[in-house]
Design an enzyme around this catalytic site. Structure first.
Site, PDB file in Angstrom:
ATOM      1  N   ASP A   1      -5.575 -25.936   3.048  1.00  0.00           N
ATOM      2  CA  ASP A   1      -6.467 -24.310   2.837  1.00  0.00           C
ATOM      3  C   ASP A   1      -6.814 -24.002   1.725  1.00  0.00           C
ATOM      4  OD1 ASP A   1      -6.403 -24.629   5.649  1.00  0.00           O
ATOM      5  OD2 ASP A   1      -5.247 -22.698   5.830  1.00  0.00           O
TER       6      ASP A   1
ATOM      7  N   GLU B   1      18.915  10.411  -4.093  1.00  0.00           N
ATOM      8  CA  GLU B   1      19.560  11.829  -3.919  1.00  0.00           C
ATOM      9  C   GLU B   1      19.761  11.838  -5.305  1.00  0.00           C
ATOM     10  OE1 GLU B   1      22.160   8.942  -1.398  1.00  0.00           O
ATOM     11  OE2 GLU B   1      20.821   8.458  -2.705  1.00  0.00           O
TER      12      GLU B   1
ATOM     13  N   SER C   1       8.875 -24.289  15.110  1.00  0.00           N
ATOM     14  CA  SER C   1      10.486 -24.645  14.718  1.00  0.00           C
ATOM     15  C   SER C   1      10.988 -23.438  13.631  1.00  0.00           C
ATOM     16  CB  SER C   1      10.068 -25.769  12.935  1.00  0.00           C
ATOM     17  OG  SER C   1       9.754 -27.063  13.113  1.00  0.00           O
TER      18      SER C   1
ATOM     19  N   TRP D   1     -14.390 -17.664  10.576  1.00  0.00           N
ATOM     20  CA  TRP D   1     -13.282 -16.646  10.509  1.00  0.00           C
ATOM     21  C   TRP D   1     -13.045 -16.569  12.278  1.00  0.00           C
ATOM     22  CZ3 TRP D   1     -10.223 -17.424   6.560  1.00  0.00           C
ATOM     23  CH2 TRP D   1     -11.294 -16.901   5.079  1.00  0.00           C
TER      24      TRP D   1
END
Length: 368
Positions: free
Chosen positions: A207, A59, A307, A177
């Site tokens: 990884d 604003e 989970s 991939w």
């Protein structure tokens, strides 16, 4: 929505304010995304958006640009203007001081500090106010902010990539991939919209990921769920990031010696209660919310995702699907650990959107 009718023209100007707000997506937390447009005689005389926490609100930016033209004009703002002193002065006072004639508000501010109080103040100052223009769209762009105010928990999105038959790797562990390079690039960019990314320790050990945002300017918190502190003290995780942006969630089972080494390195270690031998994720998420982490992207692995879903902590899920079939019951699945025995009690999605990508497609859905 207020009984006052919202016109098509109102919706058009509000949609512009929405687009302005989205320019700062991923940059304003813990503040919401807000855009504003000042209109006089059907002409835009000022516009702005909240760029980041601590700087001028939408604003104020729009009113400053409008200057004297703001007098007698209409202000379109996506969220109820603030009426209290925070990191910046209250916008509602500036609106009144600039002699705005009418204010069109997209949606009320859920924060109890405001929540209709600014609207009431504007009306008492003789300013006409309409509320509810594009309400659902505007609440959606600020889902993390609204949830944090209501439940003091982060807005949680689960993300995974899989084949058509729900696999993320072969039985031998080969996974590179599943999706195309273009899809992976899109997936990477999505991190920029979040305050933090969360993975389990097995993902880190397997990884050696960076877990960085796409934009180098984005400070993304990295949350590692590691109940016994197996996390290495070196690796890609620590590259191109501040050590203080790494948060390791563990339990009392963790080695105090390893914990001290992580703290000395600059990482934040959160010791949480254990649940079924693992970090109690609900407690962890509450701790993250207290650290003003409003949006959380859960990227894996399969057991962590399971989970999060099992404990009903997720709000939305993104599944990137490649048109491939592995066809092996022993291959690794994208989600594990739910133990659903009755298909009618399986987790289901609602408000589903399917987006075709170059070689793959994305399924987006809210947890029902």
């Amino acid at each position: 929505m207020d009984k006052t009718k919202i016109s098509t023209q109102d919706s058009q100007f509000m949609y512009l304010a929405l687009e302005l707000a989205l320019k700062a997506k991923g940059k304003t937390s813990p503040n919401p995304l807000v855009g504003a447009v000042v209109v006089k005689n059907n002409k835009i005389v000022g516009q702005g958006y909240h760029r980041r926490c601590g700087v001028a609100h939408a604003e104020s930016v729009a009113l400053k640009q409008a200057g004297m033209e703001a007098r007698g004009a209409t202000l379109y703002v996506t969220l109820e203007p603030c009426g209290h002193f925070g990191r910046t002065p209250p916008c509602v006072d500036s609106i009144i001081a600039n002699s705005i004639r009418e204010v069109i508000v997209g949606t009320k501010d859920p924060n109890p500090v405001n929540n209709g109080k600014s609207i009431l103040k504007l009306r008492r100052a003789g300013i006409k106010v309409k509320v509810g223009c594009l309400k659902e769209d505007l609440e959606k762009i600020n889902e993390p902010f609204f949830k944090h105010i209501a439940k003091k928990m982060p807005f949680v999105v689960v993300k995974c990539a899989q084949t058509l038959d729900g696999k993320i790797a072969t039985a031998q562990g080969h996974s590179r991939w599943i999706t195309s390079s273009g899809t992976r690039d899109i997936s990477h960019k999505l991190r920029d919209d979040f305050d933090a990314i969360l993975v389990g320790i097995n993902t880190v050990l397997k990884d050696n990921p960076y877990l960085n945002a796409k934009s180098q300017a984005k400070r993304l918190k990295k949350i590692i769920v590691d109940s016994t502190l197996k996390i290495p003290l070196r690796g890609n995780l620590y590259k191109n990031t501040k050590a203080s942006d790494i948060i390791v969630a563990t339990t009392k089972k963790a080695s105090s010696q390893k914990l001290n080494k992580l703290v000395k390195k600059g990482a934040c270690v959160l010791v949480c209660p254990s649940k079924n031998g693992q970090v109690d994720l609900k407690v962890l998420f509450k701790k993250l919310a207290q650290k003003e982490i409003l949006s959380l992207l859960v990227e894996g692995g399969a057991k962590v995702i399971g989970s999060v879903l099992a404990q009903k902590l997720a709000d939305k899920i993104w599944i990137f699907v490649a048109p491939k079939i592995i066809g092996d019951q022993s291959a690794l699945s994208a989600i594990d650990g739910l133990g659903t025995q009755n298909v009618n009690k399986a987790i289901s999605l609602e408000r589903i959107q399917i987006y075709p990508l170059a070689k793959d497609f994305l399924i987006e859905g809210y947890i029902a």
